[in-house]
Design a protein around this motif. Structure first.
Motif, PDB file in Angstrom:
ATOM      1  N   ARG A  10       0.857  -1.185   0.000  1.00 47.81           N
ATOM      2  CA  ARG A  10       0.000   0.000   0.000  1.00 47.81           C
ATOM      3  C   ARG A  10       0.890   1.232   0.000  1.00 47.81           C
ATOM      4  NH1 ARG A  10      -4.861  -1.757   2.593  1.00 47.81           N
ATOM      5  NH2 ARG A  10      -5.247  -3.820   1.735  1.00 47.81           N
ATOM      6  N   THR A  11       0.459   2.269  -0.670  1.00 45.14           N
ATOM      7  CA  THR A  11       1.195   3.530  -0.653  1.00 45.14           C
ATOM      8  C   THR A  11       1.373   3.988   0.786  1.00 45.14           C
ATOM      9  OG1 THR A  11       0.235   4.138  -2.785  1.00 45.14           O
ATOM     10  CG2 THR A  11       1.212   5.905  -1.481  1.00 45.14           C
ATOM     11  N   PRO A  12       2.608   4.323   1.204  1.00 39.70           N
ATOM     12  CA  PRO A  12       2.820   4.778   2.579  1.00 39.70           C
ATOM     13  C   PRO A  12       1.863   5.911   2.948  1.00 39.70           C
ATOM     14  CG  PRO A  12       4.928   4.380   1.543  1.00 39.70           C
ATOM     15  CD  PRO A  12       3.891   4.218   0.459  1.00 39.70           C
ATOM     16  N   GLY A  13       1.271   5.801   4.138  1.00 40.43           N
ATOM     17  CA  GLY A  13       0.287   6.781   4.587  1.00 40.43           C
ATOM     18  C   GLY A  13      -1.145   6.360   4.363  1.00 40.43           C
ATOM     19  N   THR A  14      -1.358   5.262   3.621  1.00 39.43           N
ATOM     20  CA  THR A  14      -2.709   4.769   3.377  1.00 39.43           C
ATOM     21  C   THR A  14      -3.207   3.967   4.576  1.00 39.43           C
ATOM     22  OG1 THR A  14      -2.198   4.533   1.017  1.00 39.43           O
ATOM     23  CG2 THR A  14      -4.151   3.395   1.831  1.00 39.43           C
ATOM     24  N   PRO A  15      -4.402   4.240   5.094  1.00 37.36           N
ATOM     25  CA  PRO A  15      -4.957   3.355   6.119  1.00 37.36           C
ATOM     26  C   PRO A  15      -5.066   1.934   5.568  1.00 37.36           C
ATOM     27  CG  PRO A  15      -6.179   5.413   6.043  1.00 37.36           C
ATOM     28  CD  PRO A  15      -5.271   5.412   4.846  1.00 37.36           C
ATOM     29  N   CYS A  16      -4.528   0.975   6.304  1.00 39.93           N
ATOM     30  CA  CYS A  16      -4.437  -0.386   5.774  1.00 39.93           C
ATOM     31  C   CYS A  16      -5.011  -1.441   6.709  1.00 39.93           C
ATOM     32  CB  CYS A  16      -2.977  -0.715   5.448  1.00 39.93           C
ATOM     33  SG  CYS A  16      -1.865  -0.635   6.877  1.00 39.93           S
ATOM     34  N   TRP A  17      -5.363  -1.073   7.948  1.00 44.11           N
ATOM     35  CA  TRP A  17      -5.823  -2.063   8.918  1.00 44.11           C
ATOM     36  C   TRP A  17      -6.485  -1.344  10.074  1.00 44.11           C
ATOM     37  CZ3 TRP A  17      -6.622  -7.031   8.696  1.00 44.11           C
ATOM     38  CH2 TRP A  17      -6.607  -7.844   9.835  1.00 44.11           C
ATOM     39  N   VAL A  18      -7.437  -2.005  10.712  1.00 39.20           N
ATOM     40  CA  VAL A  18      -7.996  -1.520  11.976  1.00 39.20           C
ATOM     41  C   VAL A  18      -7.948  -2.670  12.967  1.00 39.20           C
ATOM     42  CG1 VAL A  18      -9.443   0.312  11.023  1.00 39.20           C
ATOM     43  CG2 VAL A  18     -10.361  -2.015  11.215  1.00 39.20           C
ATOM     44  N   SER A  19      -7.624  -2.344  14.211  1.00 34.29           N
ATOM     45  CA  SER A  19      -7.440  -3.370  15.226  1.00 34.29           C
ATOM     46  C   SER A  19      -7.999  -2.880  16.551  1.00 34.29           C
ATOM     47  CB  SER A  19      -5.951  -3.707  15.361  1.00 34.29           C
ATOM     48  OG  SER A  19      -5.746  -4.811  16.214  1.00 34.29           O
ATOM     49  N   LEU A  20      -8.478  -3.817  17.361  1.00 37.66           N
ATOM     50  CA  LEU A  20      -9.149  -3.501  18.610  1.00 37.66           C
ATOM     51  C   LEU A  20      -8.565  -4.351  19.728  1.00 37.66           C
ATOM     52  CD1 LEU A  20     -11.589  -2.160  20.121  1.00 37.66           C
ATOM     53  CD2 LEU A  20     -12.967  -4.104  19.351  1.00 37.66           C
ATOM     54  N   MET A  21      -8.198  -3.734  20.843  1.00 37.51           N
ATOM     55  CA  MET A  21      -7.725  -4.456  22.021  1.00 37.51           C
ATOM     56  C   MET A  21      -8.794  -4.370  23.102  1.00 37.51           C
ATOM     57  SD  MET A  21      -4.834  -5.680  21.105  1.00 37.51           S
ATOM     58  CE  MET A  21      -4.155  -6.258  22.671  1.00 37.51           C
ATOM     59  N   PHE A  36     -21.585  -8.181  12.043  1.00 37.73           N
ATOM     60  CA  PHE A  36     -21.013  -8.087  10.693  1.00 37.73           C
ATOM     61  C   PHE A  36     -20.874  -9.436   9.971  1.00 37.73           C
ATOM     62  CE2 PHE A  36     -18.599  -4.141  12.347  1.00 37.73           C
ATOM     63  CZ  PHE A  36     -19.565  -3.287  11.852  1.00 37.73           C
ATOM     64  N   GLY A  37     -21.103 -10.526  10.689  1.00 36.62           N
ATOM     65  CA  GLY A  37     -20.913 -11.830  10.069  1.00 36.62           C
ATOM     66  C   GLY A  37     -19.460 -12.280  10.016  1.00 36.62           C
ATOM     67  N   TRP A  38     -18.631 -11.704  10.876  1.00 41.71           N
ATOM     68  CA  TRP A  38     -17.211 -12.069  10.876  1.00 41.71           C
ATOM     69  C   TRP A  38     -16.986 -13.492  11.382  1.00 41.71           C
ATOM     70  CZ3 TRP A  38     -14.632  -7.166  13.507  1.00 41.71           C
ATOM     71  CH2 TRP A  38     -14.697  -6.077  12.603  1.00 41.71           C
ATOM     72  N   GLU A  39     -15.971 -14.157  10.801  1.00 49.21           N
ATOM     73  CA  GLU A  39     -15.397 -15.387  11.321  1.00 49.21           C
ATOM     74  C   GLU A  39     -13.952 -15.072  11.699  1.00 49.21           C
ATOM     75  OE1 GLU A  39     -16.050 -18.056   8.053  1.00 49.21           O
ATOM     76  OE2 GLU A  39     -18.066 -18.578   8.766  1.00 49.21           O
ATOM     77  N   TYR A  40     -13.269 -15.986  12.380  1.00 47.80           N
ATOM     78  CA  TYR A  40     -11.963 -15.626  12.944  1.00 47.80           C
ATOM     79  C   TYR A  40     -10.921 -16.721  12.756  1.00 47.80           C
ATOM     80  CZ  TYR A  40     -14.968 -12.239  15.300  1.00 47.80           C
ATOM     81  OH  TYR A  40     -15.888 -11.262  15.560  1.00 47.80           O
ATOM     82  N   VAL A  41      -9.667 -16.282  12.619  1.00 41.81           N
ATOM     83  CA  VAL A  41      -8.510 -17.166  12.691  1.00 41.81           C
ATOM     84  C   VAL A  41      -7.521 -16.553  13.681  1.00 41.81           C
ATOM     85  CG1 VAL A  41      -8.743 -18.127  10.376  1.00 41.81           C
ATOM     86  CG2 VAL A  41      -7.442 -16.022  10.698  1.00 41.81           C
ATOM     87  N   ALA A  42      -6.786 -17.407  14.371  1.00 42.42           N
ATOM     88  CA  ALA A  42      -5.887 -16.935  15.414  1.00 42.42           C
ATOM     89  C   ALA A  42      -4.569 -16.418  14.843  1.00 42.42           C
ATOM     90  CB  ALA A  42      -5.611 -18.063  16.405  1.00 42.42           C
ATOM     91  N   GLY A  43      -3.928 -15.501  15.605  1.00 39.65           N
ATOM     92  CA  GLY A  43      -2.573 -15.043  15.307  1.00 39.65           C
ATOM     93  C   GLY A  43      -2.536 -13.673  14.663  1.00 39.65           C
ATOM     94  N   LEU A  47       1.513 -11.184  19.057  1.00 43.45           N
ATOM     95  CA  LEU A  47       0.639 -10.157  19.614  1.00 43.45           C
ATOM     96  C   LEU A  47      -0.178 -10.666  20.793  1.00 43.45           C
ATOM     97  CD1 LEU A  47      -0.605  -8.526  16.272  1.00 43.45           C
ATOM     98  CD2 LEU A  47       1.309  -7.825  17.727  1.00 43.45           C
ATOM     99  N   GLY A  48       0.135 -11.878  21.287  1.00 42.18           N
ATOM    100  CA  GLY A  48      -0.621 -12.434  22.399  1.00 42.18           C
ATOM    101  C   GLY A  48      -1.947 -13.004  21.916  1.00 42.18           C
ATOM    102  N   PRO A  49      -2.968 -13.083  22.787  1.00 45.79           N
ATOM    103  CA  PRO A  49      -4.281 -13.555  22.331  1.00 45.79           C
ATOM    104  C   PRO A  49      -4.818 -12.579  21.275  1.00 45.79           C
ATOM    105  CG  PRO A  49      -4.137 -13.542  24.732  1.00 45.79           C
ATOM    106  CD  PRO A  49      -2.946 -12.788  24.232  1.00 45.79           C
ATOM    107  N   TYR A  50      -4.890 -13.010  20.032  1.00 46.90           N
ATOM    108  CA  TYR A  50      -5.228 -12.110  18.926  1.00 46.90           C
ATOM    109  C   TYR A  50      -5.865 -12.932  17.819  1.00 46.90           C
ATOM    110  CZ  TYR A  50      -4.618  -8.134  15.686  1.00 46.90           C
ATOM    111  OH  TYR A  50      -4.823  -7.080  14.820  1.00 46.90           O
ATOM    112  N   VAL A  51      -6.914 -12.386  17.217  1.00 49.51           N
ATOM    113  CA  VAL A  51      -7.557 -13.038  16.079  1.00 49.51           C
ATOM    114  C   VAL A  51      -7.713 -12.053  14.930  1.00 49.51           C
ATOM    115  CG1 VAL A  51      -8.816 -14.697  17.511  1.00 49.51           C
ATOM    116  CG2 VAL A  51      -9.901 -12.511  16.904  1.00 49.51           C
ATOM    117  N   ARG A  52      -7.730 -12.610  13.721  1.00 48.40           N
ATOM    118  CA  ARG A  52      -8.018 -11.814  12.527  1.00 48.40           C
ATOM    119  C   ARG A  52      -9.427 -12.149  12.062  1.00 48.40           C
ATOM    120  NH1 ARG A  52      -4.133 -14.487   9.304  1.00 48.40           N
ATOM    121  NH2 ARG A  52      -3.579 -15.684  11.157  1.00 48.40           N
ATOM    122  N   VAL A  60     -10.266  -8.698   7.331  1.00 43.28           N
ATOM    123  CA  VAL A  60     -10.819  -7.338   7.327  1.00 43.28           C
ATOM    124  C   VAL A  60     -10.401  -6.518   8.542  1.00 43.28           C
ATOM    125  CG1 VAL A  60     -12.796  -7.914   5.869  1.00 43.28           C
ATOM    126  CG2 VAL A  60     -12.994  -8.151   8.357  1.00 43.28           C
ATOM    127  N   ALA A  61     -10.068  -7.168   9.675  1.00 45.42           N
ATOM    128  CA  ALA A  61      -9.749  -6.427  10.901  1.00 45.42           C
ATOM    129  C   ALA A  61      -9.126  -7.388  11.905  1.00 45.42           C
ATOM    130  CB  ALA A  61     -11.010  -5.788  11.488  1.00 45.42           C
TER     131      ALA A  61
END
Length: 263
Positions: A10-21, A36-43, A47-52, A60-61
């Motif tokens: 991605r062009t530097p400076g472009t928003p590329c991800w959103v994450s929630l702790m 939203f109908g999200w499903e999840y995979v770990a890792g 980053l510790g306990p974390y899912v995508r 997506v997030a």
């Protein structure tokens, strides 16, 4: 740079991800799966306990869980792309910002840091390794826009121009009563800065707001409330479509948007 990284750069400076702790990962997963109908995979495990979160098998997030002894505000974090996290972190410091965490390695995801701009809005930077961020765009349940809500757009707009090369342009609807800049890269809008002066929420301070696409803003806002969240600002017409500001059960604030066809 690997071929995979080149393909997803991605062009530097472009928003590329959103994450929630959050404090309770499982409960939060259920909320966004229902909304939203999200499903999840770990890792990644670094980053510790974390899912995508996935939609149609595409990332997506991200959602992670804080250590039990940490009591930080729960908020969505916008990440901006960079080709060199260490150099960008140094530029952030030299332009009056702060680097709070990192840069640190996140396995196959690359190198990341958590930073804040001179007025205190938190954001992340991400140097990709084998892949880069959100892979699905425009469908309901995907992040579609990121907007910095701050006291005044002019000063902080210059910070993002200097660090990331954004071109900060006054929005066509801006006026004495509506302080709004569009951040552009290579001639296209990638984010915005909304100066709200004294209307800035006292309990939040300057912050990046993530917008998620929905098929029906009013229905989605009602669903948030039914799932244990709350409606912060009810559905209304905005510059990018019909929007509603909501919060999940742990208090993370985000915006639902049903985009105009041309946006």
């Amino acid at each position: 740079m690997t071929e995979a990284a080149q393909a997803t750069r991605r062009t530097p400076g472009t928003p590329c991800w959103v994450s929630l702790m959050v404090h309770s990962l499982g409960t939060t997963e259920d909320f966004y799966a229902d909304l939203f109908g999200w499903e999840y995979v770990a890792g990644p495990e670094q980053l510790g306990p974390y899912v995508r979160a996935l939609l149609d098998g595409q990332e997506v997030a991200g959602i992670g869980e804080m250590p039990p002894d940490r009591h930080l505000p729960v908020a969505w974090t916008t990440y901006l792309a960079t080709d060199d996290a260490d150099a960008t972190a140094e530029a952030i410091r030299s332009c009056g910002g702060t680097v709070a965490v990192g840069p640190l390695d996140a396995g196959i995801a690359g190198r990341v840091a958590i930073c804040s701009d001179p007025l205190g809005a938190i954001f992340g930077i991400w140097q990709a390794a084998s892949r880069m961020g959100t892979q699905l765009h425009g469908a309901p349940g995907t992040p579609v826009w990121n907007e910095l809500v701050t006291q005044d757009s002019s000063t902080v707009g210059k910070f993002y121009e200097h660090v990331f090369g954004h071109e900060a342009l006054t929005h066509e609807t801006a006026s004495d009563d509506f302080d709004y800049l569009t951040l552009r890269l290579e001639g296209r809008p990638v984010a915005a800065v909304h100066g709200v002066g004294r209307s800035l929420p006292h309990d939040r301070g300057p912050h990046w707001m993530a917008y998620f696409e929905v098929a029906d803003t009013d229905e989605a806002a009602a669903r948030v409330a039914g799932l244990g969240g709350r409606v912060v600002e009810p559905p209304r017409e905005g510059p990018h479509g019909r929007v509603a500001t909501v919060a999940d059960p742990e208090g993370a604030v985000f915006t639902l948007v049903r985009s105009h066809p041309e946006t």
